[in-house]
Design a protein around this motif. Structure first.
Motif, mmCIF file in Angstrom:
data_model
loop_
_atom_site.group_PDB
_atom_site.id
_atom_site.type_symbol
_atom_site.label_atom_id
_atom_site.label_comp_id
_atom_site.label_asym_id
_atom_site.label_seq_id
_atom_site.Cartn_x
_atom_site.Cartn_y
_atom_site.Cartn_z
ATOM 1 N N THR A 1 0.843 -1.187 0.000
ATOM 2 C CA THR A 1 0.000 0.000 0.000
ATOM 3 C C THR A 1 0.879 1.237 0.000
ATOM 4 N N VAL A 2 0.615 2.135 -0.917
ATOM 5 C CA VAL A 2 1.316 3.416 -0.963
ATOM 6 C C VAL A 2 0.311 4.503 -0.614
ATOM 7 N N GLU A 3 0.610 5.257 0.428
ATOM 8 C CA GLU A 3 -0.213 6.412 0.803
ATOM 9 C C GLU A 3 0.544 7.662 0.389
ATOM 10 N N ALA A 4 -0.154 8.565 -0.295
ATOM 11 C CA ALA A 4 0.552 9.707 -0.881
ATOM 12 C C ALA A 4 -0.382 10.880 -1.071
ATOM 13 N N PHE A 5 0.197 12.007 -1.482
ATOM 14 C CA PHE A 5 -0.581 13.203 -1.786
ATOM 15 C C PHE A 5 -1.340 12.993 -3.097
ATOM 16 N N GLY A 6 -2.392 13.775 -3.287
ATOM 17 C CA GLY A 6 -3.312 13.535 -4.388
ATOM 18 C C GLY A 6 -2.704 13.627 -5.770
ATOM 19 N N TRP A 7 -1.811 14.598 -5.980
ATOM 20 C CA TRP A 7 -1.238 14.794 -7.313
ATOM 21 C C TRP A 7 -0.512 13.539 -7.776
ATOM 22 N N LEU A 8 0.252 12.914 -6.860
ATOM 23 C CA LEU A 8 1.012 11.720 -7.218
ATOM 24 C C LEU A 8 0.088 10.609 -7.722
ATOM 25 N N ILE A 9 -1.011 10.402 -7.021
ATOM 26 C CA ILE A 9 -1.926 9.323 -7.405
ATOM 27 C C ILE A 9 -2.698 9.680 -8.672
ATOM 28 N N GLU A 10 -3.176 10.914 -8.758
ATOM 29 C CA GLU A 10 -3.932 11.314 -9.940
ATOM 30 C C GLU A 10 -3.105 11.188 -11.210
ATOM 31 N N ASP A 11 -1.836 11.573 -11.131
ATOM 32 C CA ASP A 11 -0.972 11.566 -12.304
ATOM 33 C C ASP A 11 -0.323 10.202 -12.515
ATOM 34 N N MET A 12 0.385 9.696 -11.523
ATOM 35 C CA MET A 12 1.252 8.537 -11.708
ATOM 36 C C MET A 12 0.560 7.190 -11.472
ATOM 37 N N HIS B 1 -5.028 8.009 -1.276
ATOM 38 C CA HIS B 1 -4.834 9.460 -1.196
ATOM 39 C C HIS B 1 -4.988 9.879 0.261
ATOM 40 N N ASP B 2 -3.893 10.263 0.881
ATOM 41 C CA ASP B 2 -3.895 10.755 2.256
ATOM 42 C C ASP B 2 -3.940 12.280 2.205
ATOM 43 N N ARG B 3 -5.082 12.838 2.519
ATOM 44 C CA ARG B 3 -5.244 14.298 2.410
ATOM 45 C C ARG B 3 -4.343 15.056 3.383
ATOM 46 N N ASN B 4 -3.918 14.405 4.450
ATOM 47 C CA ASN B 4 -2.990 15.070 5.369
ATOM 48 C C ASN B 4 -1.645 15.326 4.713
ATOM 49 N N LEU B 5 -1.307 14.501 3.711
ATOM 50 C CA LEU B 5 -0.039 14.687 3.012
ATOM 51 C C LEU B 5 -0.124 15.795 1.965
ATOM 52 N N ALA C 1 -1.111 18.780 2.316
ATOM 53 C CA ALA C 1 -0.656 20.060 2.866
ATOM 54 C C ALA C 1 0.859 20.172 2.857
ATOM 55 N N ARG C 2 1.562 19.051 2.711
ATOM 56 C CA ARG C 2 3.025 19.070 2.727
ATOM 57 C C ARG C 2 3.623 19.129 1.322
ATOM 58 N N PHE C 3 2.771 19.022 0.319
ATOM 59 C CA PHE C 3 3.259 19.025 -1.070
ATOM 60 C C PHE C 3 2.797 20.278 -1.803
ATOM 61 N N PRO C 4 3.687 20.926 -2.549
ATOM 62 C CA PRO C 4 5.108 21.012 -2.224
ATOM 63 C C PRO C 4 5.294 21.878 -0.978
ATOM 64 N N PRO C 5 6.456 21.998 -0.408
ATOM 65 C CA PRO C 5 7.770 21.651 -0.959
ATOM 66 C C PRO C 5 8.161 20.184 -0.769
ATOM 67 N N ASP C 6 7.524 19.478 0.185
ATOM 68 C CA ASP C 6 7.868 18.075 0.363
ATOM 69 C C ASP C 6 7.200 17.221 -0.714
ATOM 70 N N ARG C 7 7.705 16.000 -0.861
ATOM 71 C CA ARG C 7 7.103 15.002 -1.749
ATOM 72 C C ARG C 7 6.940 13.725 -0.939
ATOM 73 N N PRO C 8 6.051 13.773 0.074
ATOM 74 C CA PRO C 8 5.984 12.684 1.042
ATOM 75 C C PRO C 8 5.338 11.424 0.482
ATOM 76 N N SER C 9 5.760 10.290 1.020
ATOM 77 C CA SER C 9 5.183 9.012 0.641
ATOM 78 C C SER C 9 5.309 8.065 1.830
ATOM 79 N N ARG C 10 4.301 7.213 1.987
ATOM 80 C CA ARG C 10 4.310 6.207 3.054
ATOM 81 C C ARG C 10 4.053 4.847 2.417
ATOM 82 N N LEU C 11 4.927 3.888 2.698
ATOM 83 C CA LEU C 11 4.820 2.565 2.086
ATOM 84 C C LEU C 11 4.613 1.520 3.173
ATOM 85 N N THR C 12 3.571 0.709 2.989
ATOM 86 C CA THR C 12 3.283 -0.384 3.923
ATOM 87 C C THR C 12 3.288 -1.695 3.153
#
Length: 462
Positions: free
Chosen positions: A301-312, A373-377, A379-390
């Protein structure tokens, strides 16, 4: 008194910046580091299909002023050389990147800076200054719109490469303020469509930057010959803001130059869209730390900001990135990049060149993956490009790791040795070992050398 237009305001700042001394050694060396990284990316793509196609066209438009094509030493017109060299820098998806409201690969403009610099007999100092100006305009273009023209209105990220290359070319041609303003206005007439990044991707992902850069070169040369552009190309009733960009902060775009953005560009470790890199780092780290075998994985499972999932993952509204049919799509596929990293324990050009997306074990793991899509992430993008992998193993072990941004971010920069090693690896099929060392030395001391010397080193002619 007539109010200054946006192109006039920006032109005034570019001309002013062009006259200022470059007296910050660290800033100059930051340019040299990016230059070395970009040249490595270019030489690594010397045999790719998109570059071969670009070189074929460049042979047909050879002429004067002429410039050198990297890797081969062939000559073309300044437009042909810039188009090929920018395509080479971009092709492997290993060149630098910057992300704010819009994304950009700032080195998309290097083909223009080197080709025009060579054709016009510019000094290394002037080419260095042109690179700083191109990066500055390109990176401001990522920031000055109130919404993302790339994501929300559907225009391509290369839309303002034309503007940045026009600014750099105009500086090298020593255009005065009036003609620089016309160059910028002419450059503002050529947006690119976002369909180039949707679903299954084509070679235009690489070539679009070079083509945009040539429009910028043409704009500056035309203005130098006396061609005028639309006065309100950006702010007018049918201008860029109205039709493409939306609401803009013109004070940001046309601010004085000086606090240069180039040191904040990010370099890449992997040939993939940069917003995927955090997830690749996580996959490789977890595999190494726990000695994972892909066949023992039950789910990912990859939890990430919305742009990453929508695009990639979702393909920007086109074909899902689970469906991979080419290298261009593979390096923009989060499912593929994470899966092959876990299967192979590495992610690089080999995975793309061997079409590892076709491997049954990679496809099997891709089917075990889910993306949240973790909406809490957000708020961190950009400048961060956070990702959580389980990762959940068959023995029910649950492994989880999170990172805020990948290695290569300007806050976690590559060492000079790492950049040089990247160049050595990418250029190995084009240059001998001795030639690679000469090229590295000339790139990292470019400000004390010459354009001709650097280009010779990158074609194997010393």
């Amino acid at each position: 008194m007539t109010k200054q237009t946006i192109s006039e305001r920006l032109a005034a700042e570019i001309v002013r910046a062009a006259s200022q001394p470059l007296d910050d050694p660290k800033l100059v060396h930051d340019v040299e580091r990016v230059l070395l990284d970009s040249l490595g990316c270019a030489l690594g793509a010397a045999h790719s299909p998109s570059v071969q196609a670009a070189r074929g066209w460049a042979r047909r438009i050879a002429g004067h002023p002429s410039a050198t094509i990297l890797g081969t030493g062939e000559k073309s017109s300044v437009l042909g050389a810039a188009m090929v060299n920018s395509t080479m820098v971009r092709d492997l998806d290993l060149n630098d990147t910057y992300f704010s409201r819009n994304p950009a690969h700032n080195s998309d403009n290097l083909g223009a800076c080197l080709a025009v610099g060579e054709a016009e007999g510019a000094s290394a100092a002037d080419v260095t200054r042109s690179i700083l100006i191109a990066f500055e305009v390109q990176m401001r273009a990522c920031e000055f719109t109130s919404k993302s023209f790339f994501k929300e209105t559907g225009w391509d990220q290369t839309t303002l490469v034309t503007l940045a290359s026009a600014a750099a070319t105009g500086m090298l041609l020593r255009l005065d303020q009036s003609r620089m303003a016309h160059a910028l206005a002419i450059a503002g007439c050529y947006p690119g469509i976002g369909e180039m990044r949707v679903g299954q991707l084509s070679m235009m992902k690489a070539a679009s930057a070079g083509l945009a850069a040539t429009r910028g070169i043409e704009a500056a040369y035309l203005a130098g010959e006396g061609m005028t552009g639309p006065r309100e190309a950006f702010e007018g009733r049918r201008g860029m803001a109205k039709l493409v960009l939306g609401e803009c902060d013109w004070d940001l775009l046309a601010a004085p130059f000086g606090d240069w953005r180039l040191p904040r560009t990010c370099l890449k470790r992997y040939p993939a869209a940069y917003i995927i890199h955090s997830s690749i780092d996580l996959a490789l780290d977890l595999r190494r730390e726990h000695r994972l075998v892909a066949g023992d994985i039950d789910s990912v499972t990859v939890e990430a900001f919305g742009w990453l999932i929508e695009d990639m993952v979702n393909g920007m509204g086109g074909t899902s990135r689970y469906e991979v049919d080419s290298r261009e799509t593979a390096d923009h596929s989060l499912p593929f990049c994470v899966a092959v990293s876990l299967v192979d324990g590495e992610y690089g050009l080999r995975q793309l060149n061997e079409k590892r997306w076709e491997a049954p074990e990679v496809q099997e793991l891709m089917r075990k993956m889910s993306f949240v899509h973790d909406r809490n992430l957000d708020a961190r993008f950009p400048p961060d490009r956070p990702s959580r992998l389980t990762i959940v193993m068959r023995d029910r072990r649950r492994l989880m790791k999170e990172v805020p941004y990948p290695k290569g971010d300007y806050r976690a920069p590559f060492s000079e040795r790492e950049i040089a090693d990247k160049f050595r690896s990418l250029s190995a099929e084009v240059l001998t070992s001795r030639q690679r060392e000469i090229a590295i030395e000339r790139a990292l001391s470019f400000s004390r050398g010459s354009v001709r010397g650097l280009l010779d080193a990158c074609t194997g002619r010393q």
